[in-house]
Structures are given as C-alpha cells and as structure tokens.
Design a protein around this motif. Structure first.
Motif, PDB file in Angstrom:
ATOM      1  N   GLY A 100       7.230  -3.372  -9.236  1.00 21.15           N
ATOM      2  CA  GLY A 100       7.503  -2.865 -10.261  1.00 21.15           C
ATOM      3  C   GLY A 100       6.503  -1.853  -9.856  1.00 21.15           C
ATOM      4  O   GLY A 100       6.278  -0.869 -10.367  1.00 21.15           O
ATOM      5  N   MET A 101       5.229  -2.707  -9.445  1.00 26.05           N
ATOM      6  CA  MET A 101       3.847  -1.376  -9.713  1.00 26.05           C
ATOM      7  C   MET A 101       4.143   0.095  -9.082  1.00 26.05           C
ATOM      8  O   MET A 101       4.578   1.522  -9.018  1.00 26.05           O
ATOM      9  N   LEU A 102       4.855  -0.702  -7.635  1.00 22.23           N
ATOM     10  CA  LEU A 102       4.991   0.677  -6.347  1.00 22.23           C
ATOM     11  C   LEU A 102       6.053   1.746  -7.151  1.00 22.23           C
ATOM     12  O   LEU A 102       6.801   2.742  -6.345  1.00 22.23           O
ATOM     13  N   PHE A 103       7.263   0.528  -7.765  1.00 26.65           N
ATOM     14  CA  PHE A 103       8.440   1.220  -8.393  1.00 26.65           C
ATOM     15  C   PHE A 103       8.119   2.370  -9.364  1.00 26.65           C
ATOM     16  O   PHE A 103       8.696   3.600  -9.240  1.00 26.65           O
ATOM     17  N   MET A 104       7.018   2.099  -9.912  1.00 31.44           N
ATOM     18  CA  MET A 104       6.820   3.227 -11.108  1.00 31.44           C
ATOM     19  C   MET A 104       5.642   3.547 -10.421  1.00 31.44           C
ATOM     20  O   MET A 104       6.233   5.293 -10.874  1.00 31.44           O
ATOM     21  N   ILE A 105       5.068   3.814  -8.777  1.00 38.99           N
ATOM     22  CA  ILE A 105       4.569   5.053  -8.938  1.00 38.99           C
ATOM     23  C   ILE A 105       5.684   6.033  -8.175  1.00 38.99           C
ATOM     24  O   ILE A 105       5.795   7.378  -8.345  1.00 38.99           O
ATOM     25  N   LEU A 106       6.838   5.487  -7.436  1.00 36.14           N
ATOM     26  CA  LEU A 106       8.164   5.769  -6.910  1.00 36.14           C
ATOM     27  C   LEU A 106       8.604   7.002  -7.534  1.00 36.14           C
ATOM     28  O   LEU A 106       9.201   7.959  -7.265  1.00 36.14           O
ATOM     29  N   SER A 107       9.384   6.188  -9.219  1.00 39.87           N
ATOM     30  CA  SER A 107       9.593   6.759 -10.551  1.00 39.87           C
ATOM     31  C   SER A 107       9.004   8.521 -11.020  1.00 39.87           C
ATOM     32  O   SER A 107       9.223   9.377 -10.921  1.00 39.87           O
ATOM     33  N   ALA A 108       7.431   8.383 -10.451  1.00 42.16           N
ATOM     34  CA  ALA A 108       6.307   9.515 -11.342  1.00 42.16           C
ATOM     35  C   ALA A 108       6.659  10.110  -9.673  1.00 42.16           C
ATOM     36  O   ALA A 108       6.966  11.954 -10.151  1.00 42.16           O
ATOM     37  N   PHE A 109       7.242  10.264  -9.286  1.00 41.21           N
ATOM     38  CA  PHE A 109       6.770  11.326  -7.373  1.00 41.21           C
ATOM     39  C   PHE A 109       7.769  11.913  -7.243  1.00 41.21           C
ATOM     40  O   PHE A 109       8.454  13.055  -7.636  1.00 41.21           O
ATOM     41  N   LEU A 110       9.721  10.641  -8.028  1.00 38.37           N
ATOM     42  CA  LEU A 110      10.656  11.399  -7.883  1.00 38.37           C
ATOM     43  C   LEU A 110      10.828  12.266  -9.460  1.00 38.37           C
ATOM     44  O   LEU A 110      11.695  13.711  -8.898  1.00 38.37           O
ATOM     45  N   THR A 111       9.815  11.859 -10.723  1.00 45.68           N
ATOM     46  CA  THR A 111      10.245  12.794 -11.342  1.00 45.68           C
ATOM     47  C   THR A 111       9.639  14.155 -10.953  1.00 45.68           C
ATOM     48  O   THR A 111      10.040  15.333 -11.906  1.00 45.68           O
ATOM     49  N   TYR A 112       8.553  13.970 -11.228  1.00 45.20           N
ATOM     50  CA  TYR A 112       7.694  14.717 -10.482  1.00 45.20           C
ATOM     51  C   TYR A 112       8.308  15.839  -9.134  1.00 45.20           C
ATOM     52  O   TYR A 112       8.819  17.083  -9.348  1.00 45.20           O
ATOM     53  N   PHE A 113       9.296  15.562  -8.490  1.00 42.05           N
ATOM     54  CA  PHE A 113      10.365  16.766  -7.380  1.00 42.05           C
ATOM     55  C   PHE A 113      11.323  17.007  -8.431  1.00 42.05           C
ATOM     56  O   PHE A 113      11.369  17.977  -7.695  1.00 42.05           O
ATOM     57  N   VAL A 114      11.686  15.563  -9.189  1.00 42.41           N
ATOM     58  CA  VAL A 114      12.941  16.728  -9.708  1.00 42.41           C
ATOM     59  C   VAL A 114      12.457  18.103 -10.949  1.00 42.41           C
ATOM     60  O   VAL A 114      13.439  19.140 -10.635  1.00 42.41           O
ATOM     61  N   TYR A 115      11.325  18.339 -11.405  1.00 40.23           N
ATOM     62  CA  TYR A 115      11.481  18.959 -12.286  1.00 40.23           C
ATOM     63  C   TYR A 115      10.713  20.398 -11.660  1.00 40.23           C
ATOM     64  O   TYR A 115      10.249  21.275 -12.003  1.00 40.23           O
ATOM     65  N   TYR A 116      10.135  19.453  -9.816  1.00 38.94           N
ATOM     66  CA  TYR A 116       9.748  21.499  -9.471  1.00 38.94           C
ATOM     67  C   TYR A 116      10.768  21.914  -8.884  1.00 38.94           C
ATOM     68  O   TYR A 116      11.037  22.942  -8.791  1.00 38.94           O
ATOM     69  N   LEU A 117      11.914  20.631  -8.384  1.00 34.97           N
ATOM     70  CA  LEU A 117      13.173  22.343  -8.080  1.00 34.97           C
ATOM     71  C   LEU A 117      14.039  22.791  -9.539  1.00 34.97           C
ATOM     72  O   LEU A 117      13.698  23.887 -10.038  1.00 34.97           O
ATOM     73  N   ILE A 118      13.344  21.933 -10.606  1.00 35.93           N
ATOM     74  CA  ILE A 118      13.758  22.674 -12.133  1.00 35.93           C
ATOM     75  C   ILE A 118      12.831  23.444 -12.274  1.00 35.93           C
ATOM     76  O   ILE A 118      13.638  24.885 -12.754  1.00 35.93           O
ATOM     77  N   THR A 119      12.017  23.800 -12.378  1.00 33.91           N
ATOM     78  CA  THR A 119      10.799  24.968 -12.421  1.00 33.91           C
ATOM     79  C   THR A 119      10.634  26.090 -11.685  1.00 33.91           C
ATOM     80  O   THR A 119      10.059  27.132 -11.402  1.00 33.91           O
TER      81      THR A 119
END
Length: 286
Positions: A100-119
């Motif tokens: 669950g902790m590793l998946f949470m870290i993965l979630s954070a970096f995927l969120t960063y990647f999505v907003y990197y594309l949006i911005t």
C-alpha cells in the motif's frame, strides 16, 4: 517469497505504525517556529529537487486530525491490524502494508506526471499544485484498505455505530468501498483531482491483489473452469445398462418409468430406494 524473506517481516507492525502516528502528532503540535510537517509530505516535485527523505517521512503524518475521537480510531486500527496479522500471517500482512505504501508513492508520481502534462511543465505552477495536493498522499487510504480486508475476512463481526447501533462489518465495508469509489470518480475524474483518483485506485489494486492471494478467485482460473466442465460432462454420462434410481420392490427405474419419483427410506437398514408407489407401503428392512 515468504520462505525466502519471511524472517525479515516486522512483527506487530500495527504497533509501530501507531507509534509513528503518535510521533507525527507530537511534531504537528510542538511549538516550533516553522511547521515541520511541510518538510515530511510526499511531494514528488520536491523529491525530484533532491529532498529524497520525503519518500519515507510521509508515513509520520497521521491520517486524521487530533481530537478526542482519535483514541477510538487508533484502538480500532490496532484491533483490526493485529487481528489481520494473526489471520493471514506476519509476512503477508507486511506485504499488504508495504505494498500500500509503494502504491501510494506510485500514485504521487503519476499525479505529478499528469499535472506536468496539463501545465506544460510550468515549474512554478506545478510546485503550487503538488504542494496543495501533497496532503492526499498519506496513510489514510491505506488504513481504509486495512478496514476493507478486515471486512472481507470477518464479515459477520458487529461494530457499534456511534457506540449504539450494532452493524455488521460487511455492510460498513460495502458502504466504505462505495464512498471511496464515488470519491475517486466524482472528485478524482469529474473534479479533476487526479491525486484522489490515483490514491484510491491503487489502494483498490492492492486490495484486489490481496483478494487474489486468498485463493477466492481460484474458481475463475481457466484450468479450474475446464476441470469443472469436464467433471460435469463425465457426471452426465452413464454407462449403458446402469440407472440412477431403482425401486427395491418392483424394480422399476427412471429409464422404464420416467414419470415416477424415487426416494430412499430412512427407516430401512441400508441404502434402499423405492418408487412413489412403494415408499410408504414396503416392509422395512432391519
């Protein structure tokens, strides 16, 4: 994996997690000049800037604000966590928590990647967005997943809702799962808060992997489906000349008289079957 790495599993990991929460509360409410919690969050933008410690320190941030109810919440975490560790074993429970902790870290970096594309890679805007969303990436959803696996394993245990209303855990589990799914869809996808979507989605992935490990989906495996189909086909095939039912008095069978019903007699000493005409009129075998 358990044979190779089981000796490294942390026993009573729930106690250590609660200890981290207590330390987190102390840090939050200590009279420091600056809010140290801001240096502990799981912020991918700052991690990529070199603040590597954030990959680990985010687990210090408690999932709920400090209140009188937190003592009951921590006790519930302790009860569910220790029960699940005894149920599925220390190693498998460790795998679920750290997964669950590793998946949470993965979630954070995927969120960063999505907003990197949006911005469009705007660093100033990206830094502000990730700072605002960093609070989503906490152990809150991990603890919700622990509650859901507890509901899967012990569906009929009753909890007192508001300390008054007895409710079975399975109903609370269904309610919590529905609320999390609604939050992921409404807040995450429709509201474009992708941090919530990824955080919830990957905890459901962790939950699904746990469910797979219990073997409850074994009947869906292709080999198992094929084996059941072959068994049913073979069970239907009767060797020529053999029948399933035969009256011990008149000798009639379902082949010669398909309109008859056959029953075994519970008073006869042995497996004697009779047709409907002789079920109540035959002489019992002693």
């Amino acid at each position: 994996m358990e044979r190779k790495f089981g000796k490294y599993a942390i026993r009573n990991i729930t106690i250590y997690i609660i200890g981290l929460y207590i330390l987190g509360y102390i840090i939050q409410y200590a009279p420091f000049r600056t809010n140290i919690t801001n240096y502990l969050t799981l912020d991918p933008y700052l991690i990529l800037q070199g603040q590597i410690w954030r990959l680990f320190t985010w687990v210090l941030i408690p999932p709920r604000a400090l209140s009188i109810w937190i003592f009951f919440t921590l006790y519930l975490y302790y009860f569910m966590g220790t029960t699940m560790e005894r149920t599925i074993g220390t190693f498998r429970y460790n795998v679920f928590i750290f997964g669950g902790m590793l998946f949470m870290i993965l979630s954070a970096f995927l969120t960063y990647f999505v907003y990197y594309l949006i911005t469009g890679g705007n660093q100033e805007l990206l830094a502000g967005i990730m700072y605002a969303l960093s609070g989503v990436f906490s152990t809150y959803y991990i603890q919700e997943a622990v509650f859901l696996i507890f509901a899967i394993c012990y569906p009929d245990i009753q909890l007192l809702l508001m300390f008054i209303i007895p409710v079975k855990v399975k109903y609370l589990g269904i309610l919590y799962a529905a609320m999390l799914a609604f939050s992921a869809i409404y807040d995450g996808l429709i509201g474009r808060n992708y941090a919530v979507f990824f955080a919830v989605f990957f905890q459901f992935v962790n939950l699904f992997l746990f469910y797979l490990s219990t073997g409850r989906l074994h009947h869906l495996k292709p080999k198992e489906v094929k084996r059941r189909q072959e068994f049913k086909q073979n069970a239907r095939v009767m060797p020529k000349g053999l029948t399933r039912h035969k009256c011990a008095v008149c000798g009639r069978t379902e082949e010669t008289n398909p309109e008859l019903e056959f029953r075994f007699c519970s008073k006869c000493n042995g497996n004697y079957e009779y047709c409907q005409d002789h079920l109540f009129t035959h002489q019992h075998v002693k």
